[in-house]
Motif scaffolding. Structure first.
Motif, PDB file in Angstrom:
ATOM      1  N   LYS A 135       0.825  -1.210   0.000  1.00  0.00           N
ATOM      2  CA  LYS A 135       0.000   0.000   0.000  1.00  0.00           C
ATOM      3  C   LYS A 135       0.860   1.261   0.000  1.00  0.00           C
ATOM      4  CE  LYS A 135      -4.039  -2.123   2.228  1.00  0.00           C
ATOM      5  NZ  LYS A 135      -4.967  -2.127   3.391  1.00  0.00           N
ATOM      6  N   VAL A 136       1.917   1.252   0.790  1.00  0.00           N
ATOM      7  CA  VAL A 136       2.822   2.411   0.810  1.00  0.00           C
ATOM      8  C   VAL A 136       3.481   2.580  -0.557  1.00  0.00           C
ATOM      9  CG1 VAL A 136       4.959   3.341   1.788  1.00  0.00           C
ATOM     10  CG2 VAL A 136       3.281   2.270   3.293  1.00  0.00           C
TER      11      VAL A 136
ATOM     12  N   SER B 203       2.575   1.438  -3.438  1.00  0.00           N
ATOM     13  CA  SER B 203       1.585   1.784  -4.479  1.00  0.00           C
ATOM     14  C   SER B 203       1.251   3.265  -4.451  1.00  0.00           C
ATOM     15  CB  SER B 203       0.308   0.957  -4.295  1.00  0.00           C
ATOM     16  OG  SER B 203       0.542  -0.407  -4.528  1.00  0.00           O
ATOM     17  N   THR B 204       1.144   3.817  -3.255  1.00  0.00           N
ATOM     18  CA  THR B 204       0.836   5.247  -3.134  1.00  0.00           C
ATOM     19  C   THR B 204       1.955   6.087  -3.733  1.00  0.00           C
ATOM     20  OG1 THR B 204      -0.401   4.793  -1.109  1.00  0.00           O
ATOM     21  CG2 THR B 204       0.244   7.089  -1.507  1.00  0.00           C
ATOM     22  N   VAL B 205       3.199   5.747  -3.415  1.00  0.00           N
ATOM     23  CA  VAL B 205       4.346   6.464  -3.995  1.00  0.00           C
ATOM     24  C   VAL B 205       4.334   6.325  -5.512  1.00  0.00           C
ATOM     25  CG1 VAL B 205       6.871   6.550  -4.106  1.00  0.00           C
ATOM     26  CG2 VAL B 205       5.731   6.184  -1.907  1.00  0.00           C
ATOM     27  N   LEU B 206       4.072   5.108  -6.003  1.00  0.00           N
ATOM     28  CA  LEU B 206       4.073   4.843  -7.441  1.00  0.00           C
ATOM     29  C   LEU B 206       2.972   5.615  -8.158  1.00  0.00           C
ATOM     30  CD1 LEU B 206       5.186   3.148  -9.827  1.00  0.00           C
ATOM     31  CD2 LEU B 206       3.525   1.380  -9.211  1.00  0.00           C
TER      32      LEU B 206
ATOM     33  N   ILE C 142      -2.741  10.191   2.949  1.00  0.00           N
ATOM     34  CA  ILE C 142      -3.516   9.585   1.850  1.00  0.00           C
ATOM     35  C   ILE C 142      -3.999   8.196   2.254  1.00  0.00           C
ATOM     36  CG2 ILE C 142      -3.332   8.652  -0.508  1.00  0.00           C
ATOM     37  CD1 ILE C 142      -1.329  10.974  -1.066  1.00  0.00           C
ATOM     38  N   LEU C 143      -3.115   7.413   2.831  1.00  0.00           N
ATOM     39  CA  LEU C 143      -3.489   6.052   3.236  1.00  0.00           C
ATOM     40  C   LEU C 143      -4.596   6.059   4.284  1.00  0.00           C
ATOM     41  CD1 LEU C 143       0.081   4.469   3.437  1.00  0.00           C
ATOM     42  CD2 LEU C 143      -1.739   3.783   1.857  1.00  0.00           C
ATOM     43  N   LEU C 144      -4.553   7.041   5.193  1.00  0.00           N
ATOM     44  CA  LEU C 144      -5.555   7.121   6.254  1.00  0.00           C
ATOM     45  C   LEU C 144      -6.837   7.810   5.802  1.00  0.00           C
ATOM     46  CD1 LEU C 144      -3.274   8.017   9.311  1.00  0.00           C
ATOM     47  CD2 LEU C 144      -4.420   5.832   8.854  1.00  0.00           C
ATOM     48  N   GLY C 145      -6.837   8.345   4.571  1.00  0.00           N
ATOM     49  CA  GLY C 145      -8.020   9.004   4.054  1.00  0.00           C
ATOM     50  C   GLY C 145      -8.307  10.342   4.716  1.00  0.00           C
ATOM     51  N   LYS C 146      -7.267  11.073   5.084  1.00  0.00           N
ATOM     52  CA  LYS C 146      -7.459  12.369   5.739  1.00  0.00           C
ATOM     53  C   LYS C 146      -7.686  13.459   4.692  1.00  0.00           C
ATOM     54  CE  LYS C 146      -4.741  11.556   9.946  1.00  0.00           C
ATOM     55  NZ  LYS C 146      -3.609  12.060  10.778  1.00  0.00           N
TER      56      LYS C 146
ATOM     57  N   HIS D 126       3.938   5.252  10.240  1.00  0.00           N
ATOM     58  CA  HIS D 126       5.285   5.830  10.272  1.00  0.00           C
ATOM     59  C   HIS D 126       6.326   4.746  10.558  1.00  0.00           C
ATOM     60  CE1 HIS D 126       3.390   9.784  10.211  1.00  0.00           C
ATOM     61  NE2 HIS D 126       4.582  10.310  10.032  1.00  0.00           N
ATOM     62  N   GLY D 127       5.961   3.790  11.426  1.00  0.00           N
ATOM     63  CA  GLY D 127       6.873   2.685  11.707  1.00  0.00           C
ATOM     64  C   GLY D 127       7.102   1.810  10.489  1.00  0.00           C
ATOM     65  N   VAL D 128       6.033   1.574   9.705  1.00  0.00           N
ATOM     66  CA  VAL D 128       6.169   0.784   8.485  1.00  0.00           C
ATOM     67  C   VAL D 128       7.113   1.485   7.503  1.00  0.00           C
ATOM     68  CG1 VAL D 128       4.946  -0.032   6.419  1.00  0.00           C
ATOM     69  CG2 VAL D 128       3.927  -0.354   8.687  1.00  0.00           C
ATOM     70  N   VAL D 129       6.896   2.797   7.299  1.00  0.00           N
ATOM     71  CA  VAL D 129       7.749   3.539   6.363  1.00  0.00           C
ATOM     72  C   VAL D 129       9.200   3.538   6.846  1.00  0.00           C
ATOM     73  CG1 VAL D 129       8.206   5.801   5.343  1.00  0.00           C
ATOM     74  CG2 VAL D 129       5.847   4.980   5.550  1.00  0.00           C
TER      75      VAL D 129
END
Length: 602
Positions: A409-410, A412-415, A433-437, A465-468
């Motif tokens: 998901k991360v 894909s968002t960057v891509l 974006i991932l959280l839909g804010k 943030h930990g995943v990134v």
């Protein structure tokens, strides 16, 4: 002529050598060259001090630590050793007095800064004297690939050419196999005997925690685990140093800043206070610490990620030189990774390659789910038979989890941002974006219309943030140097195609550590004195503090805590009994013996 063991007992007050010392000392006494790798607190100084006292002539010590030479000389003089130094801080009269003592055979050890060997008058002076050995301290400073490179060290290879009969001993506590080889080559020590002691510091507890509110985390760590203790807090920037020192002081914890932007007088004053006062904290950049011989530093804390494992090992090694329990604590977070990834891409190709290797090793240490000490020692080419049991990952093993879908998901968002909008953004926007804010920035760029908008609500902001952070650490994401935007790497494609599993660590909640019972310093708790000896120990500490202040020297120059602990436990009633205590040599017995006995009897 005294034997090495006789000098050890008579001058330094010890009955036996530490592991590895005797073989090194005897080799140098016989005139052999040596390259010594030994951890901080392992007793490196005795490896050249005792040969200098046994061999005829004066031992010449090359040290980069001008600010500490006076303290080093004071400590030797307290032992009855005839020591002096020559550096740029001296006036002409003082310098001439030291030179006369050197030529008159009235010195045992002479300390020099490396730049003085570039001065013809110094070389002429040394040529007129009788030199017993050359000791090159902090020898890793010769490594152009290391973290403390000093150009003046490159000239030290000429010592052997000019004085081929004088043995040389080069010493360092920080060297990977590559740095070890470079030291040997640059100093012309390929034919010397190489002594490599274990790098392990088992008394140091290593702990790395996720950074959330670093000021609060630091304050909690100090108040609960190290109240009243001396320690060092490292920050990357001068601004952070000033802010953290002020924050600690405002919260009732004595702290002073130290960085290269302060004038020399202020730096010297703060360093002097740290060496002479109990319980003072220095908040510093890496400009502070090399050669600090304060034995009772109970913790080293990092609020920013060190640039290399070498730097981390050397900085944390300043804790617990007395062998008592100490803590190496670090708060580490996503912005540390982003910042260092950006810095690693600056400079020429060779520099970038070197910085990336350093950073990858440091990130591996931070993100490991295994024993940190095993990984740390492996970096220096040494193996640990089993997990240490004295690091956070041993005591509270972190869980690992299959994070392949969140990673996709991360990525894909960057891509999609780049392919569909020709845009690059930093971590904050990706997570929003991932959280839909529906933030102003999201709406401004129309990111709420992306197909990935809101697909990551299964995790919270901190978890994303930990995943990134871990994707960056594993090289599955990269940071664009110019603006800090996230970009894909060659390895990203395998994850996006589902051909590579991504496992990340999930930090387990850390059990709260309670304040040591009975109040006071945790280092005093670590002493583990019998109940009846504790009041004697405190009386001895008070006497030592007053004596050190009167003489204008650090307290450890009088006696180390370990020696006071043994005195308090044994409660000797005569000079003969006191003389049997480890660390009480002839000169200190004569100088302080009666005062110690009076303190015990009071």
């Amino acid at each position: 002529m005294d034997t090495p063991i006789e000098v050890l007992h008579r001058v330094f007050g010890y009955d036996s050598f530490r592991e590895g010392q005797q073989e090194i000392i005897e080799h140098v006494v016989k005139g052999g060259d040596a390259l010594v790798l030994m951890p901080t607190g392992g007793g490196k100084s005795l490896c050249y001090q005792i040969p200098a006292l046994v061999r005829p002539g004066v031992g010449v010590v090359i040290s980069p630590l001008i600010a500490l030479m006076q303290d080093q000389v004071d400590a030797l003089r307290a032992l009855g050793v005839r020591a002096g130094f020559l550096n740029s801080t001296q006036g002409i009269d003082e310098r001439q007095a030291v030179e006369a003592a050197f030529l008159g055979g009235e010195l045992d050890l002479l300390y020099l800064a490396p730049e003085r060997l570039r001065v013809d008058s110094t070389l002429r002076l040394l040529a007129r004297g009788d030199i017993s050995l050359f000791a090159i301290d902090e020898a890793h400073c010769v490594s152009q690939w290391g973290h403390d490179f000093r150009p003046d060290y490159l000239a030290l290879s000429g010592l052997h050419e000019r004085w081929p009969e004088v043995p040389r001993i080069a010493l360092t506590a920080t060297a990977t196999p590559a740095t070890h080889a470079e030291i040997s080559s640059r100093l012309g020590l390929d034919q010397a005997r190489h002594f490599v002691a274990g790098f392990d510091r088992p008394n140091i507890h290593y702990r790395i925690t996720a950074k959330s509110e670093p000021k609060r985390q630091l304050l909690e760590f100090l108040r609960t685990e190290h109240p009243g203790d001396a320690g060092i807090v490292y920050c990357l920037s001068r601004s952070s140093v000033e802010k953290i020192a002020e924050f600690l002081a405002d919260n009732g914890i004595p702290a002073v800043p130290y960085h290269a932007g302060l004038d020399a007088a202020t730096r010297a004053a703060h360093q002097s206070r740290f060496l002479r006062e109990d319980g003072l904290i220095v908040v510093a950049t890496i400009a502070f610490g090399m050669g600090i011989d304060k034995p009772d530093v109970r913790f080293v804390a990092h609020l920013d990620l060190p640039k290399s494992v070498e730097g981390y090992y050397q900085e944390t090694g300043r804790a617990g030189r007395d062998g008592l329990p100490a803590t190496a604590w670090m708060a580490y977070g996503l912005q540390d990774v982003v910042q260092h990834r950006r810095l690693a891409l600056e400079g020429d190709e060779a520099h970038r390659r070197r910085q990336v290797l350093h950073l990858d090793a440091m990130l591996a240490l931070c993100e490991t789910a295994g024993c940190r000490r095993v990984l740390l020692l492996d970096y220096f080419g040494q193996e640990l038979d089993k997990p240490c049991g004295n690091c956070d990952t041993c005591q509270t093993p972190p869980e690992s989890w299959d994070a392949t879908v969140p990673a996709q998901k991360v990525l894909s968002t960057v891509l999609r941002l780049f392919r569909e909008r020709r845009q690059k953004f930093g971590v904050g926007q990706i997570v929003d974006i991932l959280l839909g804010k529906t933030t102003a920035k999201v709406l401004q760029h129309g990111h709420d219309s992306l197909t990935v908008f809101g697909v990551g609500t299964e995790l919270g902001n901190t978890e994303w943030h930990g995943v990134v952070r871990q994707l960056l650490a594993q090289g599955l994401l990269a940071v664009e140097p110019a603006h800090g935007a996230l970009v894909l790497t060659d390895a990203s494609a395998d994850v996006l195609r589902g051909e590579r599993e991504v496992r990340l660590r999930r930090d387990a909640p850390r059990p709260a550590r309670s304040r040591p019972s009975g109040g006071g310093s945790s280092s005093r708790q670590a002493v583990e004195l019998p109940a009846e000896a504790a009041p004697l120990f405190e009386r001895l500490r008070a006497w030592r503090a007053a004596t050190a202040k009167e003489q204008g020297v650090p307290a450890y120059v009088i006696f180390h805590d370990a020696t006071l602990r043994e005195i308090a436990t044994l409660a000797p009633s005569s000079l003969a009994e006191l003389g049997k205590v480890s660390g009480v040599g002839e000169n200190k017995l004569a100088k302080y013996g009666e005062q110690v006995l009076e303190t015990l009897a009071s």
